[in-house]
Design a protein around this motif. Structure first.
Motif, PDB file in Angstrom:
ATOM      1  N   ILE B  62       0.789  -1.164  -0.055  1.00  0.00           N
ATOM      2  CA  ILE B  62       0.057  -0.047   0.067  1.00  0.00           C
ATOM      3  C   ILE B  62       1.092   1.238   0.047  1.00  0.00           C
ATOM      4  N   ALA B  63       0.583   1.987  -1.005  1.00  0.00           N
ATOM      5  CA  ALA B  63       1.348   3.359  -1.053  1.00  0.00           C
ATOM      6  C   ALA B  63       0.753   4.671  -0.558  1.00  0.00           C
ATOM      7  N   PHE B  64       1.477   5.748   0.041  1.00  0.00           N
ATOM      8  CA  PHE B  64       0.986   6.714   0.418  1.00  0.00           C
ATOM      9  C   PHE B  64       1.458   7.908  -0.382  1.00  0.00           C
ATOM     10  N   VAL B  65       0.690   8.820  -0.911  1.00  0.00           N
ATOM     11  CA  VAL B  65       1.194   9.889  -1.275  1.00  0.00           C
ATOM     12  C   VAL B  65       0.689  11.221  -0.681  1.00  0.00           C
ATOM     13  N   GLY B  66       1.186  12.294  -1.063  1.00  0.00           N
ATOM     14  CA  GLY B  66       0.719  13.543  -0.564  1.00  0.00           C
ATOM     15  C   GLY B  66       1.704  14.402  -0.514  1.00  0.00           C
ATOM     16  N   PRO B  67       1.333  15.873   0.056  1.00  0.00           N
ATOM     17  CA  PRO B  67       2.220  16.759   0.021  1.00  0.00           C
ATOM     18  C   PRO B  67       3.307  16.696   1.096  1.00  0.00           C
ATOM     19  N   SER B  68       4.512  17.481   0.946  1.00  0.00           N
ATOM     20  CA  SER B  68       5.218  17.622   2.173  1.00  0.00           C
ATOM     21  C   SER B  68       4.512  17.846   3.417  1.00  0.00           C
ATOM     22  N   GLY B  69       4.917  17.136   4.490  1.00  0.00           N
ATOM     23  CA  GLY B  69       4.169  17.281   5.843  1.00  0.00           C
ATOM     24  C   GLY B  69       2.652  16.638   5.978  1.00  0.00           C
ATOM     25  N   ALA B  70       2.232  16.019   4.992  1.00  0.00           N
ATOM     26  CA  ALA B  70       0.996  15.278   4.953  1.00  0.00           C
ATOM     27  C   ALA B  70       1.278  14.018   5.918  1.00  0.00           C
ATOM     28  N   GLY B  71       2.510  13.624   6.077  1.00  0.00           N
ATOM     29  CA  GLY B  71       2.583  12.242   7.146  1.00  0.00           C
ATOM     30  C   GLY B  71       3.114  11.118   6.556  1.00  0.00           C
ATOM     31  N   LYS B  72       3.473  11.052   4.971  1.00  0.00           N
ATOM     32  CA  LYS B  72       3.660   9.776   4.490  1.00  0.00           C
ATOM     33  C   LYS B  72       4.845   8.832   5.263  1.00  0.00           C
ATOM     34  N   SER B  73       5.912   9.691   5.452  1.00  0.00           N
ATOM     35  CA  SER B  73       6.970   8.688   6.110  1.00  0.00           C
ATOM     36  C   SER B  73       6.553   8.253   7.417  1.00  0.00           C
ATOM     37  N   THR B  74       5.732   9.261   8.338  1.00  0.00           N
ATOM     38  CA  THR B  74       5.353   8.829   9.669  1.00  0.00           C
ATOM     39  C   THR B  74       4.359   7.761   9.535  1.00  0.00           C
ATOM     40  N   LEU B  75       3.318   7.683   8.640  1.00  0.00           N
ATOM     41  CA  LEU B  75       2.454   6.621   8.730  1.00  0.00           C
ATOM     42  C   LEU B  75       3.032   5.410   8.305  1.00  0.00           C
ATOM     43  N   ALA B  76       3.837   5.371   7.542  1.00  0.00           N
ATOM     44  CA  ALA B  76       4.534   4.163   7.143  1.00  0.00           C
ATOM     45  C   ALA B  76       5.460   3.761   8.308  1.00  0.00           C
ATOM     46  N   ALA B  77       6.088   4.411   9.103  1.00  0.00           N
ATOM     47  CA  ALA B  77       6.939   4.223  10.332  1.00  0.00           C
ATOM     48  C   ALA B  77       5.818   3.675  11.274  1.00  0.00           C
ATOM     49  N   VAL B  78       4.935   4.379  11.633  1.00  0.00           N
ATOM     50  CA  VAL B  78       3.933   4.036  12.718  1.00  0.00           C
ATOM     51  C   VAL B  78       3.378   2.562  12.577  1.00  0.00           C
ATOM     52  N   LEU B  79       2.992   2.361  11.172  1.00  0.00           N
ATOM     53  CA  LEU B  79       2.171   0.873  10.939  1.00  0.00           C
ATOM     54  C   LEU B  79       3.300  -0.034  11.051  1.00  0.00           C
ATOM     55  N   ALA B  80       4.617   0.056  10.464  1.00  0.00           N
ATOM     56  CA  ALA B  80       5.521  -0.824  10.367  1.00  0.00           C
ATOM     57  C   ALA B  80       5.986  -0.961  12.141  1.00  0.00           C
ATOM     58  N   ALA B  81       5.782  -0.289  12.941  1.00  0.00           N
ATOM     59  CA  ALA B  81       6.172  -0.424  14.196  1.00  0.00           C
ATOM     60  C   ALA B  81       5.240  -1.446  14.802  1.00  0.00           C
ATOM     61  N   ARG B  82       4.253  -1.702  14.554  1.00  0.00           N
ATOM     62  CA  ARG B  82       2.988  -2.732  14.647  1.00  0.00           C
ATOM     63  C   ARG B  82       2.755  -3.626  13.528  1.00  0.00           C
ATOM     64  N   GLY B  83       2.882  -4.750  13.848  1.00  0.00           N
ATOM     65  CA  GLY B  83       2.613  -5.692  12.588  1.00  0.00           C
ATOM     66  C   GLY B  83       1.322  -5.743  12.195  1.00  0.00           C
ATOM     67  N   PRO B  84       0.795  -6.174  11.079  1.00  0.00           N
ATOM     68  CA  PRO B  84       2.037  -7.122  10.134  1.00  0.00           C
ATOM     69  C   PRO B  84       2.438  -6.350   9.136  1.00  0.00           C
ATOM     70  N   TRP B  85       2.575  -5.027   9.237  1.00  0.00           N
ATOM     71  CA  TRP B  85       3.120  -4.220   8.178  1.00  0.00           C
ATOM     72  C   TRP B  85       4.678  -4.116   8.261  1.00  0.00           C
ATOM     73  N   VAL B  86       5.296  -4.029   6.998  1.00  0.00           N
ATOM     74  CA  VAL B  86       6.716  -3.969   6.940  1.00  0.00           C
ATOM     75  C   VAL B  86       7.140  -2.668   6.036  1.00  0.00           C
ATOM     76  N   ARG B  87       7.814  -1.878   6.547  1.00  0.00           N
ATOM     77  CA  ARG B  87       8.095  -0.561   5.823  1.00  0.00           C
ATOM     78  C   ARG B  87       8.943  -0.871   4.695  1.00  0.00           C
ATOM     79  N   VAL B  88       8.338  -0.398   3.375  1.00  0.00           N
ATOM     80  CA  VAL B  88       9.121  -0.870   2.161  1.00  0.00           C
ATOM     81  C   VAL B  88       9.776   0.333   1.580  1.00  0.00           C
ATOM     82  N   SER B  89       9.421   1.694   1.804  1.00  0.00           N
ATOM     83  CA  SER B  89       9.704   2.917   1.024  1.00  0.00           C
ATOM     84  C   SER B  89       9.383   4.152   1.807  1.00  0.00           C
ATOM     85  N   ASP B  90      10.318   5.094   1.661  1.00  0.00           N
ATOM     86  CA  ASP B  90      10.229   6.237   2.455  1.00  0.00           C
ATOM     87  C   ASP B  90       9.830   7.301   1.505  1.00  0.00           C
ATOM     88  N   ASP B  91      10.219   7.216   0.360  1.00  0.00           N
ATOM     89  CA  ASP B  91      10.402   8.459  -0.696  1.00  0.00           C
ATOM     90  C   ASP B  91       9.968   7.890  -2.172  1.00  0.00           C
TER      91      ASP B  91
END
Lengths: 97, 215
Positions: B62-91
């Motif tokens: 699942i990909a997350f797009v949005g303007p800078s500051g929309a929380g793309k990296s944060t959401l990926a990190a927060v989801l990955a911190a709890r399973g069953p998600w694995v962070r694949v991309s930041d950018d």
């Protein structure tokens, strides 16, 4: 009918730099030289298709009236607005006979 | 810095060095715009997106797009911190329909922003099915997932593609086709949620319910 710079005898063709793609009922135009995009709704897309090949605006207008059951005044107003926009962005060119 | 030459099929990249070339700058160019361009020639257009892989019955991205500051990296990190998600991309997430009809995205794009320890486990395959693209919206009181109409989805994918200013007319055409096809094949949804830990849990549940493997 005339409207500003356009008359029913004006004719246009699609610029050769433009490619277009039907996407979910709308049409996205890409100016492949400038890398810019324009979205047309269904009616705009129909006009876009009809415009090509140097067809006179009168005939394009008639095509829209037939297809969408609008008055020719309404179709003409919308068509002129669209052609102005398309021409301003270099998406259509005046066709010379 | 020197110059890069990418073969028309994107399969090889040649680099001609210059005397003042700094290895760090060359690597940054190579793992950035040059690779994005080469992948585009191979039919993978790189979304400016963070992404997580859902590891359940059938792995998918699942990909997350949005303007800078929309929380793309944060959401990926927060989801990955709890399973069953694995962070694949930041950018950067190269996505394409090279194996029609199923869209896939590549899991191994070099991600300078991700610390080595945060990089996805090597157990992920090179590509995974792309299950959805979420366009991040400002926070709301509850999780909302709203599908986008296809034409708007296609324009959104176009807008969030990296490197298009390097594309010539032919590649721009292929990019338009790819985004139009992707918009039909992949759900593109607006996602808004409360920016709280409870909100992130609800996002996880909502995404699994909507895009997870059928149980």
């Amino acid at each position: 009918m005339t409207d500003g710079r356009y008359t029913t005898e004006s004719a246009f063709r699609q610029s050769s730099d433009v490619v277009f793609r039907d996407v979910g009922g709308e049409t996205i135009l890409l100016d492949s030289r400038r890398g810019t995009y324009f979205a047309l709704n269904e009616v705009g897309a129909a006009a876009w298709q009809l415009i090509d090949g140097g067809v006179r605006l009168q005939e394009v207008c008639a095509g829209l009236v037939e297809r969408y059951e609008v008055t020719s005044e309404t179709a003409w107003t919308d068509l002129v607005e669209l052609v102005e926009e398309l021409e301003r962005h270099g998406l259509v060119e005046i066709a010379t006979a | 810095m020197g110059s890069f030459a990418v073969a028309p099929d994107g399969a090889t990249i040649r680099y001609r060095s210059s005397l003042d070339a700094s290895p760090a700058v060359v690597e940054e160019a190579l793992s950035g715009p040059v690779l994005v361009f080469a992948l585009a020639l191979r039919g993978f257009f790189s979304l400016h997106a963070s992404a997580v892989a859902l590891r359940d019955a059938g792995d998918r991205l699942i990909a997350f797009v949005g303007p800078s500051g929309a929380g793309k990296s944060t959401l990926a990190a927060v989801l990955a911190a709890r399973g069953p998600w694995v962070r694949v991309s930041d950018d950067v997430l190269p996505a394409g329909l090279t194996e029609e009809p199923s869209p896939v995205a590549l899991t191994e794009f070099p991600q300078p922003k991700l610390a080595a320890t945060a990089r996805p486990a090597a157990s992920l395959p090179e590509s995974l099915p792309l299950a959805a693209v979420c366009v991040l919206r400002p926070p709301t009181g509850e999780v909302r997932l709203a599908p986008m109409p296809v034409p708007e989805a296609a324009l959104t994918l176009i807008r969030h593609t990296l490197g298009t200013r390097l594309f010539g007319p032919d590649l721009l055409r292929r990019h338009l086709d790819s985004c139009a096809d992707l918009a039909v094949a992949v759900p593109v949804v607006r996602l808004s949620y409360p920016w709280t830990s409870e909100g992130a849990r609800c996002v996880s549940d909502a995404l699994r319910e909507r895009f997870g493997a059928p149980s």
